[in-house]
Write a protein that holds these residues in place. Structure first.
Motif, PDB file in Angstrom:
ATOM      1  N   VAL A  17       0.872  -1.173   0.000  1.00 15.61           N
ATOM      2  CA  VAL A  17       0.000   0.000   0.000  1.00 15.61           C
ATOM      3  C   VAL A  17       0.907   1.221   0.000  1.00 15.61           C
ATOM      4  O   VAL A  17       1.878   1.277   0.764  1.00 15.61           O
ATOM      5  N   VAL A  18       0.598   2.177  -0.865  1.00 19.12           N
ATOM      6  CA  VAL A  18       1.363   3.415  -0.932  1.00 19.12           C
ATOM      7  C   VAL A  18       0.460   4.558  -0.469  1.00 19.12           C
ATOM      8  O   VAL A  18      -0.638   4.746  -1.001  1.00 19.12           O
ATOM      9  N   ILE A  19       0.936   5.282   0.534  1.00 19.82           N
ATOM     10  CA  ILE A  19       0.190   6.412   1.087  1.00 19.82           C
ATOM     11  C   ILE A  19       0.652   7.689   0.397  1.00 19.82           C
ATOM     12  O   ILE A  19       1.853   7.977   0.320  1.00 19.82           O
ATOM     13  N   HIS A  20      -0.320   8.446  -0.082  1.00 20.60           N
ATOM     14  CA  HIS A  20      -0.088   9.714  -0.770  1.00 20.60           C
ATOM     15  C   HIS A  20      -0.905  10.800  -0.076  1.00 20.60           C
ATOM     16  O   HIS A  20      -1.828  10.504   0.671  1.00 20.60           O
ATOM     17  N   CYS A  21      -0.597  12.045  -0.393  1.00 17.14           N
ATOM     18  CA  CYS A  21      -1.566  13.107  -0.166  1.00 17.14           C
ATOM     19  C   CYS A  21      -1.751  13.795  -1.510  1.00 17.14           C
ATOM     20  O   CYS A  21      -0.852  13.790  -2.356  1.00 17.14           O
ATOM     21  N   THR A  22      -2.922  14.343  -1.721  1.00 19.44           N
ATOM     22  CA  THR A  22      -3.268  14.889  -3.027  1.00 19.44           C
ATOM     23  C   THR A  22      -2.444  16.124  -3.392  1.00 19.44           C
ATOM     24  O   THR A  22      -2.236  16.383  -4.559  1.00 19.44           O
ATOM     25  N   GLU A  23      -2.018  16.878  -2.407  1.00 19.21           N
ATOM     26  CA  GLU A  23      -1.369  18.172  -2.630  1.00 19.21           C
ATOM     27  C   GLU A  23      -2.251  19.059  -3.500  1.00 19.21           C
ATOM     28  O   GLU A  23      -1.785  19.777  -4.373  1.00 19.21           O
ATOM     29  N   LEU A  24      -3.545  18.987  -3.229  1.00 19.94           N
ATOM     30  CA  LEU A  24      -4.559  19.783  -3.909  1.00 19.94           C
ATOM     31  C   LEU A  24      -5.539  20.288  -2.853  1.00 19.94           C
ATOM     32  O   LEU A  24      -5.622  19.724  -1.761  1.00 19.94           O
ATOM     33  N   PRO A  25      -6.312  21.330  -3.156  1.00 18.93           N
ATOM     34  CA  PRO A  25      -7.153  21.940  -2.121  1.00 18.93           C
ATOM     35  C   PRO A  25      -8.347  21.115  -1.676  1.00 18.93           C
ATOM     36  O   PRO A  25      -8.792  21.252  -0.536  1.00 18.93           O
ATOM     37  N   ASP A  26      -8.885  20.254  -2.562  1.00 15.11           N
ATOM     38  CA  ASP A  26     -10.097  19.524  -2.191  1.00 15.11           C
ATOM     39  C   ASP A  26     -10.278  18.297  -3.067  1.00 15.11           C
ATOM     40  O   ASP A  26      -9.535  18.087  -4.035  1.00 15.11           O
ATOM     41  N   LEU A  27     -11.274  17.497  -2.721  1.00 15.77           N
ATOM     42  CA  LEU A  27     -11.542  16.257  -3.446  1.00 15.77           C
ATOM     43  C   LEU A  27     -11.994  16.530  -4.880  1.00 15.77           C
ATOM     44  O   LEU A  27     -11.622  15.791  -5.799  1.00 15.77           O
ATOM     45  N   ALA A  28     -12.763  17.588  -5.093  1.00 18.62           N
ATOM     46  CA  ALA A  28     -13.230  17.903  -6.448  1.00 18.62           C
ATOM     47  C   ALA A  28     -12.055  18.182  -7.377  1.00 18.62           C
ATOM     48  O   ALA A  28     -12.034  17.727  -8.522  1.00 18.62           O
ATOM     49  N   ALA A  67       4.194   1.994   2.451  1.00 17.89           N
ATOM     50  CA  ALA A  67       5.235   3.001   2.233  1.00 17.89           C
ATOM     51  C   ALA A  67       4.583   4.326   1.885  1.00 17.89           C
ATOM     52  O   ALA A  67       3.435   4.372   1.429  1.00 17.89           O
ATOM     53  N   GLY A  68       5.324   5.383   2.084  1.00 24.81           N
ATOM     54  CA  GLY A  68       4.908   6.699   1.627  1.00 24.81           C
ATOM     55  C   GLY A  68       5.422   6.921   0.219  1.00 24.81           C
ATOM     56  O   GLY A  68       6.458   6.368  -0.171  1.00 24.81           O
ATOM     57  N   HIS A  69       4.724   7.733  -0.533  1.00 21.26           N
ATOM     58  CA  HIS A  69       5.137   8.062  -1.892  1.00 21.26           C
ATOM     59  C   HIS A  69       6.564   8.599  -1.892  1.00 21.26           C
ATOM     60  O   HIS A  69       7.361   8.284  -2.770  1.00 21.26           O
ATOM     61  N   ASP A  70       6.881   9.389  -0.876  1.00 24.79           N
ATOM     62  CA  ASP A  70       8.214   9.987  -0.774  1.00 24.79           C
ATOM     63  C   ASP A  70       9.324   8.950  -0.579  1.00 24.79           C
ATOM     64  O   ASP A  70      10.487   9.216  -0.877  1.00 24.79           O
ATOM     65  N   ARG A  86      10.818  15.812  -5.810  1.00 22.67           N
ATOM     66  CA  ARG A  86       9.666  15.768  -6.713  1.00 22.67           C
ATOM     67  C   ARG A  86       8.408  15.383  -5.944  1.00 22.67           C
ATOM     68  O   ARG A  86       7.337  15.930  -6.164  1.00 22.67           O
ATOM     69  N   LYS A  87       8.545  14.419  -5.026  1.00 20.37           N
ATOM     70  CA  LYS A  87       7.417  13.970  -4.208  1.00 20.37           C
ATOM     71  C   LYS A  87       7.815  14.000  -2.737  1.00 20.37           C
ATOM     72  O   LYS A  87       8.874  13.506  -2.359  1.00 20.37           O
ATOM     73  N   ARG A  88       6.956  14.592  -1.908  1.00 17.89           N
ATOM     74  CA  ARG A  88       7.197  14.652  -0.461  1.00 17.89           C
ATOM     75  C   ARG A  88       6.065  14.021   0.328  1.00 17.89           C
ATOM     76  O   ARG A  88       6.091  13.992   1.551  1.00 17.89           O
ATOM     77  N   ASP A  89       5.048  13.569  -0.363  1.00 16.05           N
ATOM     78  CA  ASP A  89       3.861  13.069   0.334  1.00 16.05           C
ATOM     79  C   ASP A  89       4.056  11.651   0.848  1.00 16.05           C
ATOM     80  O   ASP A  89       4.809  10.888   0.260  1.00 16.05           O
ATOM     81  N   PRO A  90       3.441  11.341   1.964  1.00 17.33           N
ATOM     82  CA  PRO A  90       2.367  12.076   2.635  1.00 17.33           C
ATOM     83  C   PRO A  90       2.843  13.220   3.531  1.00 17.33           C
ATOM     84  O   PRO A  90       2.026  13.902   4.123  1.00 17.33           O
ATOM     85  N   GLY A  91       4.136  13.435   3.653  1.00 22.53           N
ATOM     86  CA  GLY A  91       4.641  14.589   4.379  1.00 22.53           C
ATOM     87  C   GLY A  91       4.997  14.334   5.823  1.00 22.53           C
ATOM     88  O   GLY A  91       4.691  13.277   6.382  1.00 22.53           O
ATOM     89  N   PRO A  92       5.627  15.331   6.441  1.00 25.31           N
ATOM     90  CA  PRO A  92       6.145  15.176   7.800  1.00 25.31           C
ATOM     91  C   PRO A  92       5.074  15.066   8.894  1.00 25.31           C
ATOM     92  O   PRO A  92       5.370  14.598   9.988  1.00 25.31           O
ATOM     93  N   LEU A  93       3.847  15.474   8.616  1.00 27.26           N
ATOM     94  CA  LEU A  93       2.794  15.395   9.633  1.00 27.26           C
ATOM     95  C   LEU A  93       2.008  14.094   9.575  1.00 27.26           C
ATOM     96  O   LEU A  93       1.076  13.897  10.378  1.00 27.26           O
TER      97      LEU A  93
END
Length: 188
Positions: A31-42, A143-146, A165-172
């Motif tokens: 499983v790879v955990i990402h964050c969208t790095e976008l403001p919302d789901l839409a 794993a995280g994408h990063d 290039r990729k930092r997600d899911p990030g330090p938090l």
């Protein structure tokens, strides 16, 4: 048909879903955990619908978890989604809605990822991971994408400087909490 392992799962297949290659579910390993790095789901949906490849497909995770904890499936785990370079064939991508570095992803002055994940998101992620492990026993790693995309690229504001290039899911992202709740091993 509702998923008995994950009540409330919303099925919203991407327009090119059926063009994505089918795979043997027993091949799923990570499983790879990402964050969208976008403001919302839409906006994440809009980006996911963009066709980027000759096959007629684009970039997308399998599951998206919004800030309110709702879980949406854009791609079935039995299909290969484009979510991490070189690792798509045997992985499932989970995207958490989070602004990350948006909209200055590669600007060296905007590399902080300081939006915390919501409690609702984290609880939904725990439930989703537990359901996936039950449904696909071959899943063993997380794993995280990063951790998988280590490429450094020239910063958009100063090409002499490089940024990840990729930092997600990030330090938090709360790795210890998630690893304590699911039977998956961290990469490396």
């Amino acid at each position: 048909m509702p998923n008995p392992l994950l009540p409330g799962l919303q099925l919203q297949p991407l327009p090119y879903h059926d063009r994505l290659p089918v795979r043997d579910p027993s091949s799923l390993a990570m499983v790879v955990i990402h964050c969208t790095e976008l403001p919302d789901l839409a906006t994440a949906r809009e980006y996911g619908e963009r066709v980027l490849y000759d096959s007629g497909a684009g970039n997308s995770g399998h599951f998206y978890i919004d800030r309110d904890g709702s879980v949406v499936q854009y791609v079935a785990p039995e299909r290969i989604a484009h979510h991490v370079r070189g690792m798509n064939a045997d992985s499932v991508g989970i995207e958490l809605v989070n602004t990350g570095r948006y909209p200055h992803w590669l600007d060296s002055r905007h590399q902080a990822m300081d939006e915390p994940y919501t409690e609702a998101q984290l609880l939904a992620l725990e439930r989703l991971l537990q359901a996936l492990v039950l449904q696909y026993p071959s899943l063993r790693q997380i794993a995280g994408h990063d951790q998988l995309d280590l490429e450094q690229v020239p910063a958009s504001d100063d090409p002499a400087v490089t940024v990840a290039r990729k930092r997600d899911p990030g330090p938090l992202f709360p790795w210890q909490r998630i690893l304590a709740k699911v039977p998956l091993q961290p990469l490396g």
